[in-house]
Design a protein around this motif. Sequence first.
Motif, PDB file in Angstrom:
ATOM      1  N   GLU A   1       0.837  -1.201   0.000  1.00 10.84           N
ATOM      2  CA  GLU A   1       0.000   0.000   0.000  1.00 10.84           C
ATOM      3  C   GLU A   1       0.873   1.252   0.000  1.00 10.84           C
ATOM      4  O   GLU A   1       0.557   2.228  -0.682  1.00 10.84           O
ATOM      5  CB  GLU A   1      -0.930  -0.011   1.212  1.00 10.84           C
ATOM      6  N   GLY A   2       1.945   1.212   0.763  1.00 15.80           N
ATOM      7  CA  GLY A   2       2.876   2.337   0.785  1.00 15.80           C
ATOM      8  C   GLY A   2       3.497   2.571  -0.576  1.00 15.80           C
ATOM      9  O   GLY A   2       3.670   3.715  -1.005  1.00 15.80           O
ATOM     10  N   GLN A   3       3.816   1.478  -1.276  1.00 15.43           N
ATOM     11  CA  GLN A   3       4.382   1.610  -2.618  1.00 15.43           C
ATOM     12  C   GLN A   3       3.360   2.234  -3.558  1.00 15.43           C
ATOM     13  O   GLN A   3       3.710   3.068  -4.392  1.00 15.43           O
ATOM     14  CB  GLN A   3       4.830   0.247  -3.145  1.00 15.43           C
ATOM     15  N   ALA A   4       2.087   1.842  -3.431  1.00 16.37           N
ATOM     16  CA  ALA A   4       1.039   2.420  -4.277  1.00 16.37           C
ATOM     17  C   ALA A   4       0.880   3.902  -3.952  1.00 16.37           C
ATOM     18  O   ALA A   4       0.740   4.736  -4.869  1.00 16.37           O
ATOM     19  CB  ALA A   4      -0.271   1.673  -4.077  1.00 16.37           C
ATOM     20  N   ASP A   5       0.897   4.258  -2.659  1.00 15.14           N
ATOM     21  CA  ASP A   5       0.803   5.667  -2.268  1.00 15.14           C
ATOM     22  C   ASP A   5       1.984   6.458  -2.826  1.00 15.14           C
ATOM     23  O   ASP A   5       1.823   7.572  -3.321  1.00 15.14           O
ATOM     24  CB  ASP A   5       0.766   5.815  -0.743  1.00 15.14           C
ATOM     25  N   TYR A   6       3.154   5.883  -2.738  1.00 17.99           N
ATOM     26  CA  TYR A   6       4.350   6.563  -3.247  1.00 17.99           C
ATOM     27  C   TYR A   6       4.226   6.797  -4.745  1.00 17.99           C
ATOM     28  O   TYR A   6       4.543   7.877  -5.247  1.00 17.99           O
ATOM     29  CB  TYR A   6       5.603   5.743  -2.947  1.00 17.99           C
TER      30      TYR A   6
ATOM     31  N   ALA B   1       1.513   7.137  -6.528  1.00 17.17           N
ATOM     32  CA  ALA B   1       0.538   8.204  -6.770  1.00 17.17           C
ATOM     33  C   ALA B   1       1.146   9.564  -6.435  1.00 17.17           C
ATOM     34  O   ALA B   1       0.967  10.540  -7.188  1.00 17.17           O
ATOM     35  CB  ALA B   1      -0.723   7.954  -5.937  1.00 17.17           C
ATOM     36  N   GLN B   2       1.857   9.627  -5.330  1.00 14.38           N
ATOM     37  CA  GLN B   2       2.495  10.894  -4.948  1.00 14.38           C
ATOM     38  C   GLN B   2       3.551  11.301  -5.972  1.00 14.38           C
ATOM     39  O   GLN B   2       3.705  12.487  -6.288  1.00 14.38           O
ATOM     40  CB  GLN B   2       3.109  10.777  -3.561  1.00 14.38           C
ATOM     41  N   ARG B   3       4.270  10.335  -6.495  1.00 14.35           N
ATOM     42  CA  ARG B   3       5.299  10.624  -7.490  1.00 14.35           C
ATOM     43  C   ARG B   3       4.667  11.162  -8.775  1.00 14.35           C
ATOM     44  O   ARG B   3       5.191  12.101  -9.390  1.00 14.35           O
ATOM     45  CB  ARG B   3       6.118   9.349  -7.760  1.00 14.35           C
TER      46      ARG B   3
ATOM     47  N   GLN C   1       1.848  12.807  -8.994  1.00 10.02           N
ATOM     48  CA  GLN C   1       1.403  14.166  -8.690  1.00 10.02           C
ATOM     49  C   GLN C   1       2.588  15.138  -8.699  1.00 10.02           C
ATOM     50  O   GLN C   1       2.500  16.239  -9.231  1.00 10.02           O
ATOM     51  CB  GLN C   1       0.695  14.226  -7.339  1.00 10.02           C
TER      52      GLN C   1
END
Length: 124
Positions: A88-93, A95-97, A99
């Motif tokens: 999940e953290g990798q998916a969040d990262y 998405a943040q990347r 953006q």
Amino acid sequence: MRVARSVLALALVTCMSIPAPLFADDPRDAAMTPEAIAKDAATIRRLNREQLDYVRRRDAGYAQAWRDHEAARDSGSRYARDRRAYEEGQADYAAQRRQYERDMRAWRKDVAACNAGNYNRCAR
């Protein structure tokens, strides 16, 4: 002469202290009786069977350990929770990347427009 005797004595002692190599029974040896050949073959078959049994037990243990590992990984174990959190953290990262990359493209356009004379696009 004295040196030659010393070297000869040393060579003799060295040769006597080295153990003679042990050889397996040779079935083509004339001294081997048919009974000895049969006994030798039976011993080899027995040793091979024992080794095969050992390898099968070992491999079955390895396979069971992998099955246990997979079951623990897929269950609610700490490892599974940590793995899910990491993914999940990798998916969040990611998405943040994405953006961040969009924001940087917009900023570069603003800087280029500012440098071109459109002062409304300059940072304040």
